[in-house]
Design an enzyme around this catalytic site. Sequence first.
Site, PDB file in Angstrom:
ATOM      1  N   SER A 105      -3.659  -1.636  -3.868  1.00  0.00           N
ATOM      2  CA  SER A 105      -4.729  -2.245  -3.056  1.00  0.00           C
ATOM      3  C   SER A 105      -6.022  -2.535  -3.692  1.00  0.00           C
ATOM      4  CB  SER A 105      -4.851  -1.677  -1.572  1.00  0.00           C
ATOM      5  OG  SER A 105      -3.767  -1.727  -0.969  1.00  0.00           O
ATOM      6  N   ASP A 120       2.822  -3.097   3.928  1.00  0.00           N
ATOM      7  CA  ASP A 120       2.658  -2.159   3.213  1.00  0.00           C
ATOM      8  C   ASP A 120       2.712  -0.820   3.819  1.00  0.00           C
ATOM      9  OD1 ASP A 120       1.496  -1.283   0.361  1.00  0.00           O
ATOM     10  OD2 ASP A 120       0.090  -0.199   2.058  1.00  0.00           O
TER      11      ASP A 120
HETATM   12  O1  2PG Z   1      -1.464   4.202   0.292  1.00  0.00           O
HETATM   13  C1  2PG Z   1      -2.024   4.119  -0.617  1.00  0.00           C
HETATM   14  O2  2PG Z   1      -3.284   4.987  -0.884  1.00  0.00           O
HETATM   15  C2  2PG Z   1      -1.647   3.121  -1.699  1.00  0.00           C
HETATM   16  C3  2PG Z   1      -0.471   3.652  -2.387  1.00  0.00           C
HETATM   17  O3  2PG Z   1      -0.798   4.929  -2.759  1.00  0.00           O
HETATM   18  O4  2PG Z   1      -1.326   2.076  -0.956  1.00  0.00           O
HETATM   19  P1  2PG Z   1      -2.619   0.908  -1.171  1.00  0.00           P
HETATM   20  O5  2PG Z   1      -2.851   0.417  -2.605  1.00  0.00           O
HETATM   21  O6  2PG Z   1      -1.673  -0.614  -0.548  1.00  0.00           O
HETATM   22  O7  2PG Z   1      -3.595   0.905  -0.337  1.00  0.00           O
HETATM   23 MN    MN Z   2      -2.129  -3.065  -0.634  1.00  0.00          MN
HETATM   24 MN    MN Z   3       0.320   0.446  -0.294  1.00  0.00          MN
END
Ligand code: 2PG
Ligand code: MN
Ligand code: MN
Length: 547
Positions: free
Chosen positions: A81, A430
């Site tokens: 993300s 996600d």
């Molecule tokens: O949950 C989070 O911190 C990440 C995976 O480590 O997911 P995202 O990059 O989608 O926020």
């Molecule tokens: Mn993400």
């Molecule tokens: Mn994620």
Amino acid sequence: MGSSGFSWKLNDHPNLPKGKIISMVVLDGWGEANPDQYNCIHVAQTPTMDSLKHGAPDKWRLVKAHGTAVGLPTEDDMGNSEVGHNALGAGRIFAQGAKLVDLALASGKIYEGEGFAHIKDSFATGTLHLIGLLSDGGVHSRLDQLQLLLKGASERGAKRIRVHILTDGRDVLDGSSVGFVETLETDLAKLRENGVDAQIASGGGRMQVTMDRYENDWDVVKRGWDAQVLGEAPHKFKSAVEAVKKLREAPKANDQYLPPFVIVDDSGKAVGPIVDGDAVVTCNFRADRMVMLAKALEYEDFDKFDRVRFLKIRYAGMLQYDGELKLPSRYLVSPPEIDRTSGEYLVHNGVRTFACSETVKFGHVTFFWNGNRSGYFKPEMEEYVEIPSDSGITFNVLPKMKALEIAEKARDAILSRKFHQVRVNLPNSDMVGHTGDIEATIVACKAADEAVKMILDAIEQVGGIYVVTADHGNAEDMVKRNKKGEPLLDKSGNIQILTSHTLQPVPIAIGGPGLAPGVRFRKDIPGGGTCQRRCYCDEPTWIRGTQ
Ligand SMILES: O=C(O)[C@@H](CO)OP(=O)(O)O
Ligand SMILES: [Mn+2]
Ligand SMILES: [Mn+2]
């Protein structure tokens, strides 16, 4: 134009009309992969996203969302993300934390800056504490960086080192924590042979301990504080390998959610609480899940939980996590300088923005989007709305999350005609994908699709434009595969669930009644990545009119 030749002013596009309301929808963790039973996006009913793909093929395409296309060190790095939203918001690629730390470690520059000098002053009399996510996931941290830092710090005088680990299972396979702890133990044993008193002092799963984000649940940080700083936790073990193995035996236990534990000596005393005079480094390079701990470590005025004591320590982050708050004030590696983001251009060009998500992704469409900067550029031009996320549950329990509420807010913002850019992040695919629960992830994808529909309907009503895309893959592949793409089985013959993001490309679709006729995606840039999806604030690289 200023004397530097730089100006925020954007020229009108020669063909595209001005003044249309644009909605920018980011589906978090929504990639494109072969359709099979482990592709939850394929299995789920997603009529809206399907119609974007099949209804207007020249207004839908795939873009890369991983590896060097978004500023990550290698093509084996899955998207995440932070990089995804940084790239979307800035429209350019920046070398990200992972890469900057690699470079600083390789050149030795990490030891030459102010941040290291700051912590080094404690080495003679205090303990060096390293706190971070223990895996090779590369999203928030990397084990090899921790290993190099341990070696480098001990060569530069650290005599007593304590590591406070957070087990992963989210960016890497569940169950892999045991191996990572064993690797770290081997390194620490080598340090001990060389006369450095080095041990793991505490630990816990990343979703239970320390790594909350956007202030969704301060108890998570408190549990970490109690173990790391006060040396108190419900579970006590003589070694971290034993801790992780034992705690994983509990029904439904997994690496992400291991409870906090401390390591104790033969007399039952915690081996590594943090005390005045010590040095602390938070080893994650990624900001969102370290900012809360950074506040607890650094702010003298702090009321989020009872810290019992405010520490007089020398603290440095691996990176500075928030440039606006200057937090932490000391850091080992300078963060990427993400400037001239689209959000800043918009406020300088009279374009009003509305941004919304629920807590767990709120900072993604604001903080990450704006180049890791908190707050508004111009409050009178922007409105950011955060819908409180559920806390204290895993997201497979309520997989619809707040998709509907986010879509309603976006719809109302669009229909109010007060804003010209309405951007949202829909977290479902996600957040639920990370739980590894396939059934729930299917429900999550359907909910996100329904939310997209509500937003597109509003865009239709106001004659606007939509851009629907994703920051990286997740829910489109829920199983670990071999090189041929076949699902991998574990020793007991069960499929190995993939909780992490993926290397898959993501869709981008444009449309809406306000889109000038003939606008379509170029077909001559096959390797394009997420950063080229910037639209509205200047001529979109990817979109061109035919007249
Ligand atoms: O949950 C989070 O911190 C990440 C995976 O480590 O997911 P995202 O990059 O989608 O926020
Ligand atoms: Mn993400
Ligand atoms: Mn994620």
